[in-house]
Write a protein that holds these residues in place. Structure first.
Motif, short mmCIF file in Angstrom:
data_model
loop_
_atom_site.label_atom_id
_atom_site.label_comp_id
_atom_site.label_asym_id
_atom_site.label_seq_id
_atom_site.Cartn_x
_atom_site.Cartn_y
_atom_site.Cartn_z
N LEU A 1 43.67 51.98 40.75
CA LEU A 1 44.05 51.63 39.37
C LEU A 1 45.03 50.47 39.35
O LEU A 1 44.93 49.58 38.49
CB LEU A 1 44.65 52.85 38.66
CG LEU A 1 43.66 53.94 38.29
CD1 LEU A 1 44.38 55.13 37.68
CD2 LEU A 1 42.60 53.42 37.31
N LEU A 2 45.94 50.46 40.28
CA LEU A 2 46.92 49.38 40.34
C LEU A 2 46.23 48.05 40.62
O LEU A 2 46.50 47.03 39.95
CB LEU A 2 47.96 49.69 41.43
CG LEU A 2 49.19 48.81 41.46
CD1 LEU A 2 49.94 48.89 40.13
CD2 LEU A 2 50.13 49.25 42.58
N MET A 3 45.35 48.05 41.58
CA MET A 3 44.62 46.82 41.90
C MET A 3 43.73 46.40 40.73
O MET A 3 43.60 45.22 40.42
CB MET A 3 43.76 47.02 43.16
CG MET A 3 44.54 47.14 44.45
SD MET A 3 45.42 45.62 44.89
CE MET A 3 47.01 45.90 44.17
N GLY A 4 43.13 47.39 40.07
CA GLY A 4 42.29 47.11 38.90
C GLY A 4 43.09 46.50 37.77
O GLY A 4 42.66 45.56 37.11
N LEU A 5 44.28 47.05 37.58
CA LEU A 5 45.16 46.55 36.52
C LEU A 5 45.50 45.08 36.76
O LEU A 5 45.36 44.24 35.86
CB LEU A 5 46.45 47.38 36.50
CG LEU A 5 47.44 47.06 35.40
CD1 LEU A 5 46.97 47.67 34.09
CD2 LEU A 5 48.83 47.58 35.73
N ILE A 6 45.91 44.77 37.98
CA ILE A 6 46.27 43.38 38.30
C ILE A 6 45.03 42.48 38.20
O ILE A 6 45.09 41.36 37.71
CB ILE A 6 46.91 43.29 39.71
CG1 ILE A 6 48.19 44.12 39.74
CG2 ILE A 6 47.19 41.86 40.09
CD1 ILE A 6 48.84 44.22 41.11
N ARG A 7 43.89 43.04 38.64
CA ARG A 7 42.65 42.26 38.63
C ARG A 7 42.22 41.89 37.21
O ARG A 7 41.50 40.92 37.00
CB ARG A 7 41.55 43.07 39.33
CG ARG A 7 40.45 42.24 39.89
CD ARG A 7 39.34 43.09 40.47
NE ARG A 7 39.77 43.88 41.60
CZ ARG A 7 39.76 45.22 41.62
NH1 ARG A 7 39.36 45.90 40.57
NH2 ARG A 7 40.14 45.88 42.69
N SER A 8 42.67 42.68 36.21
CA SER A 8 42.24 42.39 34.84
C SER A 8 42.75 41.03 34.36
O SER A 8 42.24 40.49 33.39
CB SER A 8 42.67 43.51 33.88
OG SER A 8 44.08 43.58 33.82
#
Lengths: 342, 529
Positions: free
Chosen positions: B417-424
């Motif tokens: 989720l953290l990586m996904g958040l930054i990736r957004s």
């Protein structure tokens, strides 16, 4: 090893069959809506023996009724027309049809000459998907594709219609391996009455020159007919709608073209009154297209021209032919009396 | 010519056919020809840029190599007469000269990339400053950005550093080097290969190996599945969610994070599968670029398993040289003296880490969103590093909890989720907007509207969800089954089963793939970098 190879070949065969099945399943059937999409393929079920062949767009498949032509003049005819059929598509359909038969007269409706470029993918599909695979079809595809289309998707329509798996319905199963006949020798009947007259004047154009691309294919049609000894006739169906307005400037170019090449050209727009078209009762979509009542009047008028000016004779003395056409007339009147609309 | 187009399939099939039917001696010429034909179809004008990079790389490497050879010959000739210290000094002097040549090569190589990729971004920044002082505006030129330029530039410049470090000898044959730079399967989205591991393979003679060919074929098909069924389906929703950001806030941002994760994973790993699979069919083994990154338990681990060749490139050619550079040594001394041993020891490492992540962000694109993306990744890694003692104490206090499966699942979910958040940041493109949308996840509680029909309001119908979820499930299962040995390898040993799997995959891709009219033809996301 041998067993494995046989298994793999069988597997490939099964996969191919499965893909063919999926393709048949996902292709639109055009049986209950957009019926004009089924017109082109219907020709292959017909005995190829016609005096007159009509080619063109909606103005022919909505404006000319072959059963009327038979009933009143004993002339056999077929319409190879489809929605927004472009001039090159008409040419290739003519080329294909002449491989099956040689009519005495070919009548081409000139409205589509105004289009010099491929127009709409959906109409392309309705015209081209129905054609049998041949070199002619491949050329027709090449000439017709819009930028977004791919050649491969015409050879393998599954590539185009695969996403229809989401919307498959009963019709897709019912017509998986066969189609009903929706037309009367290429005529798509409309019985609804919705009269109207154009209220808005058409916007003037910057350039009225008919595109070179479409005129080139008109030349090709003329030459092909000349080569086969077929009389090539030009017509413009009557219309009362601004959107599909036929400009005088375009008409003048066709008149000049016909005069230059010794062709007959009939513009039925100014003859609408003489034909007896009543725009309050003879159109089903407020003047864009004729309904069956208008189409019968136009056919009746055109039949007289075909007899008197093109020298066509009645074939009603042919008993076998009469029997076939009587069945067609029965079906025609059954639908007409039922008053179905599409 | 997109990887997922019919024309690419025909092109690749023809290349493989010719490759194995011509004499083995000329196989590499076929690859070179195919690579340039491929690039020509991507844009004839791009050929100038790849040729430029090839010439710069070739000349720089050859110049360095001639210096190395002369140096070695001189040392060998004077071995008896030179003292060890003299030899060392001589070598150091030669290294400095080599560094001069390398610097020119890097400047010319990276210079082209910088001009083409970053001019507009820099000028836009300058214009913002000028606007602040009301001092007019500079016009921003529209420059071509050749396909795959970031990839082939990094690969070539990495090779130059390797020659400088004497890790590899410079290639003498210009055309062989041209093949290393332009090898078409990896040209547009990597992996970023090393000269030492790739070059010899490219020019070696390859006989047809059925097992390798079949495994490669399976991998190509698998790549098509990931790209066309998973990534391109997810893209439909991602496009809508990012286009209507005023409407899609709160839980929809979370939906975007999940959907974009599926899209980029399918897209990038799918593309890499096609690249590596096709190479395998040609008998060439490329470096792996992914190792089930979404099962990582920390950000650091994630970056060891995602886009691995880029990560190691930055580590080897940016982070380490920067960490041991003279200026960093000086900074280390200064900081230890003035800030104390504890902080002073870390400062240079942190500085090198920040610089590396800044450049990693910039490599991904000329935009603040990419820079912030890189720096946020860096921040998470550094904070995790700082909190390590705390984690250790926690682990010691709750050993049973930490050893449990639930804890592993929590770590994986947290990292994902953290990586996904930054990736957004990559999706929304606009940094302030992205931060605002992240904020709405905490302030806008619209879960009810989402599950009350909102989940079908962004271009996705029930069937699209079904296809996507099934696709993701299939990938997860395949990943799980391939932990010890990839499924394709297992299949390749059983040709009949492989044939059946391939047929099934083809049918699934053709029927459920998001391609053709009605879908936007989509390039691979990493083509843009």
């Amino acid at each position: 090893m041998k067993k494995k190879i046989v298994f793999c070949i069988c597997l490939l065969l099964v996969t191919t069959l499965l893909l063919a099945f999926l393709q048949a399943l996902t292709m639109p059937k055009y049986m209950s809506s957009a019926k004009e999409g089924a017109l082109i393929a219907e020709y292959y079920r017909e005995t190829p023996d016609h005096d007159v062949l009509f080619v063109g767009d909606c103005e022919v498949y909505e404006g000319i009724t072959p059963p009327t032509l038979w009933e009143e003049y004993g002339i056999t005819s077929y319409i190879r027309g489809s929605a927004q059929q472009l001039t090159w598509q008409s040419y290739y359909l003519l080329e294909e049809t002449l491989k099956y038969e040689t009519p005495k007269v070919v009548v081409f409706n000139v409205l589509a000459l105004k289009y010099g470029e491929p127009q709409d993918e959906a109409y392309n599909r309705m015209t081209l998907d129905g054609m049998k695979l041949s070199a002619t079809k491949l050329r027709a595809i090449k000439a017709s594709m819009t930028e977004e289309e791919s050649f491969a998707s015409y050879l393998f329509p599954l590539l185009r219609f695969h996403s229809r798996w989401k919307e498959l319905g009963q019709e897709d199963l019912t017509y998986l391996f066969h189609r009903d006949t929706v037309s009367h020798n290429g005529y798509l009947m409309q019985t609804e009455v919705r009269g109207g007259k154009a209220e808005i004047l058409p916007s003037p154009l910057a350039d009225y020159t008919l595109p070179a691309a479409s005129m080139e294919y008109l030349d090709k049609m003329r030459e092909l007919c000349a080569e086969k000894g077929i009389a090539f006739v030009l017509m413009k169906a009557p219309t009362n709608d601004w959107k599909y307005h036929w400009f005088d400037e375009w008409d003048a170019q066709i008149v000049a073209y016909a005069a230059e090449h010794g062709l007959r050209y009939y513009n039925f727009i100014p003859l609408a009154d003489e034909i007896g078209i009543d725009w309050s009762t003879d159109t089903y979509d407020a003047g864009v297209h004729l309904n069956v009542f208008g189409a019968e009047k136009l056919t009746s008028y055109l039949g007289e021209i075909l007899v008197e000016e093109c020298g066509l004779e009645s074939r009603k003395t042919d008993a076998a032919l009469s029997e076939i056409w009587q069945k067609k007339l029965d079906a025609y009147y059954a639908e007409r009396n039922e008053g179905k609309d599409y | 010519m997109q990887f997922t187009s019919l024309s690419f399939l025909l092109f690749a099939a023809l290349t493989v056919l010719v490759y194995y039917t011509v004499g083995k001696r000329v196989q590499w010429w076929i690859l070179l020809g195919a690579s340039y034909v491929f690039y020509f179809f991507a844009g004839a004008e791009y050929l100038v840029f790849i040729l430029y990079t090839t010439v710069v790389t070739y000349v720089t490497a050859r110049l360095m190599q001639s210096r190395v050879d002369a140096e070695d010959a001189f040392v060998a000739a004077n071995r008896d007469t030179m003292e060890k210290s003299e030899r060392k000094a001589y070598r150091a002097a030669q290294k400095k000269k080599r560094l001069g040549i390398l610097s020119v090569g890097l400047l010319l190589g990276f210079g082209l990339l910088a001009v083409l990729k970053y001019t507009a971004f820099v000028l836009a920044g300058v214009n913002s400053l000028l606007g602040f002082f009301d001092a007019g505006r500079l016009s921003i030129p529209t420059l071509l950005l050749p396909l795959g330029i970031s990839f082939y530039t990094f690969q070539s410049m990495g090779y130059l550093v390797d020659v400088y470090r004497k890790s590899v000898r410079a290639e003498q044959n210009f055309f062989k080097l041209a093949l290393f730079v332009s090898y078409f399967p990896q040209l547009i989205q990597g992996p970023i290969s090393r000269f030492g591991s790739l070059s010899e393979q490219l020019t070696a003679r390859h006989g047809f190996d059925g097992l390798s060919f079949r495994a490669g074929l399976c991998r190509v098909a698998w790549g098509f599945f990931k790209k066309m069924v998973v990534a391109d389906t997810a893209m439909i929703a991602v496009k809508e969610l990012t286009a209507r950001t005023d409407e899609f806030t709160g839980v929809y941002v979370l939906a975007l994070i999940l959907l974009y994760s599926a899209q980029i994973y399918g897209d990038f790993t799918g593309g890499i599968d096609i690249t590596i699979g096709l190479s395998e069919m040609l008998g060439i083994r490329l470096a792996e670029n992914f190792d089930r990154p979404f099962s990582s338990k920390s950000t650091k681990e994630y970056w060891r398993r995602w886009h691995m060749t880029m990560g190691t490139w930055f580590t080897d050619y940016v982070f380490y040289p920067l960490s041991v550079s003279n200026s960093m040594q000086k900074l280390s001394k200064w900081s230890r003296k003035h800030l104390g041993e504890k902080i002073g020891k870390r400062l240079p490492v942190y500085f090198a880490t920040i610089a590396t992540w800044f450049l990693t962000g910039l490599w991904h694109g000329a935009g603040w969103n990419f820079i912030v993306w890189g720096l946020l990744n860096c921040l998470v890694i550094l904070v995790s590093q700082e909190l390590q003692p705390l984690y250790t104490r926690f682990h010691q206090k709750f050993p049973r909890l930490v050893a449990s499966r639930g804890w592993s699942a929590w770590q994986m979910t947290r990292t994902f989720l953290l990586m996904g958040l930054i990736r957004s940041l990559d999706c929304y493109r606009d940094v302030p907007k992205t931060f605002r949308l992240w904020g709405t996840m905490l302030t806008t509680f619209n879960w009810g509207s989402f599950f009350g029909g909102g989940w079908l309001s962004f271009g996705f119908d029930v069937w699209d969800w079904a296809v996507l979820l099934c696709g993701v499930a299939v990938i997860c299962i395949a990943d799980r089954c391939g932990r010890d040995e990839p499924v394709r390898q297992k299949l390749a040993r059983r040709p009949v089963l492989m044939c059946a799997a391939l047929c099934a995959l083809v049918i699934v891709i053709l029927l459920f793939g998001a391609y053709g009219i009605g879908y936007d033809a989509s390039q691979f996301i990493y083509n843009q970098f």
